[in-house]
Motif scaffolding. Structure first.
Motif, short mmCIF file in Angstrom:
data_model
loop_
_atom_site.label_atom_id
_atom_site.label_comp_id
_atom_site.label_asym_id
_atom_site.label_seq_id
_atom_site.Cartn_x
_atom_site.Cartn_y
_atom_site.Cartn_z
N ILE A 93 -15.69 34.58 -2.17
CA ILE A 93 -14.42 34.96 -2.61
C ILE A 93 -14.79 36.22 -3.64
N ARG A 94 -14.03 37.32 -3.43
CA ARG A 94 -14.25 38.43 -4.50
C ARG A 94 -12.74 38.73 -5.23
N THR A 95 -12.76 38.52 -6.67
CA THR A 95 -11.75 38.79 -7.20
C THR A 95 -11.66 40.10 -8.13
N PHE A 96 -10.41 40.53 -8.40
CA PHE A 96 -10.56 41.89 -9.18
C PHE A 96 -9.74 41.69 -10.34
N LYS A 97 -9.93 42.03 -11.63
CA LYS A 97 -9.18 42.14 -12.71
C LYS A 97 -9.55 43.64 -13.25
N GLY A 98 -8.57 44.60 -13.23
CA GLY A 98 -8.49 45.85 -13.45
C GLY A 98 -9.45 46.49 -12.82
N ASN A 99 -10.50 47.22 -13.19
CA ASN A 99 -11.56 47.77 -12.56
C ASN A 99 -12.99 46.66 -12.41
N ARG A 100 -12.84 45.82 -12.75
CA ARG A 100 -14.12 44.86 -12.66
C ARG A 100 -13.84 44.07 -11.77
N TYR A 101 -14.87 43.72 -10.91
CA TYR A 101 -14.82 42.40 -9.82
C TYR A 101 -15.94 41.51 -10.02
N PHE A 102 -15.67 40.20 -9.41
CA PHE A 102 -16.06 38.98 -9.74
C PHE A 102 -16.33 38.33 -8.40
N GLN A 103 -17.37 37.30 -8.27
CA GLN A 103 -17.74 36.56 -7.31
C GLN A 103 -17.64 35.13 -7.47
N CYS A 104 -17.22 34.39 -6.37
CA CYS A 104 -17.01 32.78 -6.41
C CYS A 104 -17.39 32.37 -4.91
N GLY A 105 -17.54 30.95 -4.74
CA GLY A 105 -17.37 30.37 -3.48
C GLY A 105 -16.16 29.77 -3.29
N GLY A 106 -16.09 29.31 -2.01
CA GLY A 106 -14.95 28.77 -1.67
C GLY A 106 -15.20 27.79 -0.48
N SER A 107 -14.06 27.01 0.04
CA SER A 107 -14.31 26.28 1.41
C SER A 107 -13.12 26.37 2.13
N ILE A 108 -13.00 26.49 3.53
CA ILE A 108 -12.01 26.52 4.40
C ILE A 108 -11.38 25.24 4.75
N ILE A 109 -10.30 24.91 4.37
CA ILE A 109 -9.64 23.81 4.50
C ILE A 109 -8.24 23.78 5.32
N SER A 110 -7.83 25.02 6.05
CA SER A 110 -6.94 25.13 6.94
C SER A 110 -7.04 26.68 7.47
N LYS A 111 -6.32 27.05 8.50
CA LYS A 111 -6.43 28.25 8.81
C LYS A 111 -6.00 29.36 7.97
N GLU A 112 -5.36 29.12 7.01
CA GLU A 112 -4.88 29.97 5.86
C GLU A 112 -4.97 29.77 4.51
N TYR A 113 -5.78 28.67 4.14
CA TYR A 113 -5.94 28.32 2.83
C TYR A 113 -7.65 27.93 2.60
N ILE A 114 -7.89 28.63 1.57
CA ILE A 114 -9.24 28.38 0.99
C ILE A 114 -9.08 27.60 -0.28
N LEU A 115 -10.29 26.86 -0.63
CA LEU A 115 -10.08 26.01 -1.70
C LEU A 115 -11.32 26.42 -2.67
N THR A 116 -11.08 26.53 -3.96
CA THR A 116 -12.05 27.00 -4.76
C THR A 116 -11.78 26.42 -6.16
N ALA A 117 -12.33 26.86 -7.03
CA ALA A 117 -11.94 26.55 -8.35
C ALA A 117 -11.07 27.35 -9.29
N ALA A 118 -10.11 26.77 -10.32
CA ALA A 118 -9.29 27.58 -10.76
C ALA A 118 -9.89 28.76 -11.68
N HIS A 119 -11.24 28.58 -12.33
CA HIS A 119 -11.67 29.46 -13.10
C HIS A 119 -11.93 30.77 -12.59
N CYS A 120 -11.89 30.82 -11.08
CA CYS A 120 -12.42 31.86 -10.40
C CYS A 120 -11.06 32.57 -9.89
N LEU A 121 -9.74 32.16 -10.36
CA LEU A 121 -8.75 32.83 -10.15
C LEU A 121 -7.87 33.06 -11.29
#
Length: 266
Positions: A52-80
């Motif tokens: 998972i790559r997230t963006f806040k303004g011109n900064r970006y961040f990295q986290c992991g996640g897991s596939i739980i369905s064809k359209e949803y990825i499970l991750t941590a709240a602090h990543c988002l």
């Protein structure tokens, strides 16, 4: 081909807790043999793993996640939490795989009771803008544990990701995994005191040297014996320190597991 160290201008924000997402201007890439104390693995071994790559303004961040369905990825709240945009890559052993484009998030949510001042309720989901094709060997849904299942204290837990390879180390270009042991709630509470809640569990090894670290958070904690996901990498005191297990959001928790079902149908 990358040498052992391929170095580019790099900015990485660290703190004592490993739930600080990795923040970059340009990535630094390393090709060694650890997540912390782990080994390189092919995505076919862990086809549920997501980057998972997230963006806040011109900064970006990295986290992991897991596939739980064809359209949803499970991750941590602090990543988002507080992010403007999110993208996901699945089906790749290298997080920067140029032959496998990042998928835009249609939406993403953190648990409504999560705040950035607390580690509790550290669970979130990403809804993808397009559904995944799960017909191949590189992308598969992970089975989630049933709420209320007994925590298998002493059992082996597999953690994986592309995070830093030591407490003050570099991010890994190659997916890695490591096995650690689930710790009793009583022992975990001795370490984390009032920070530890019923929505968490701990895992590590007494001698240290094996752990998830910055950039791995949000990734899955999976029972090594049956491949069921029971946790999400959340936080810890440093990385891989002796007698200092890492903390996971517990999917055994009824509140956490029911929230996932409510939001995703899984």
């Amino acid at each position: 081909m990358y040498g052992k160290y391929f170095k580019i201008l790099f900015v990485l924000v660290f703190c004592i807790f490993k739930d600080a997402c990795c923040e970059f201007e340009i990535e630094e890439i390393v090709d060694d043999d650890k997540i912390v104390g782990g080994t390189n693995v092919n995505i076919k071994k862990l086809p549920h793993q997501a980057f998972i790559r997230t963006f806040k303004g011109n900064r970006y961040f990295q986290c992991g996640g897991s596939i739980i369905s064809k359209e949803y990825i499970l991750t941590a709240a602090h990543c988002l939490y507080g992010m403007d945009e999110a993208y996901v890559r699945t089906g790749s052993t290298e997080y920067d795989d140029i032959n496998n484009a990042l998928i835009l998030a249609k939406s993403f949510k953190s648990h409504p009771n999560y705040t950035h001042t607390s580690h509790d309720n550290d669970i979130g989901v990403v809804q993808l803008a397009r559904k995944l094709d799960l017909s191949g060997k590189k992308e598969k849904i992970i089975k989630l544990v049933d709420a209320g299942t007994k925590l298998p204290v002493g059992g082996k837990l597999t953690v994986s990701g592309w995070g830093v390879t030591s407490e003050d180390g570099r991010v890994s270009r190659h997916l890695k995994d490591v096995q650690i042991q689930i710790v009793s709630d009583a022992d975990c509470r001795k370490m984390y005191k009032e920070e530890f809640t019923e929505n968490m569990f701990c895992a590590g090894v007494p001698e240290g040297g094996k752990d998830a670290c910055q950039g791995d958070t949000g990734g899955p904690g999976i029972l090594s014996n049956d491949g069921t996901q029971i946790g999400i990498v959340s936080f810890g005191k440093g990385c891989a320190r002796p007698d200092t297990p890492g903390v996971f959001t517990s999917l055994i928790s009824k509140e956490m597991r029911e929230w996932v079902t409510k939001v995703t149908g899984v």
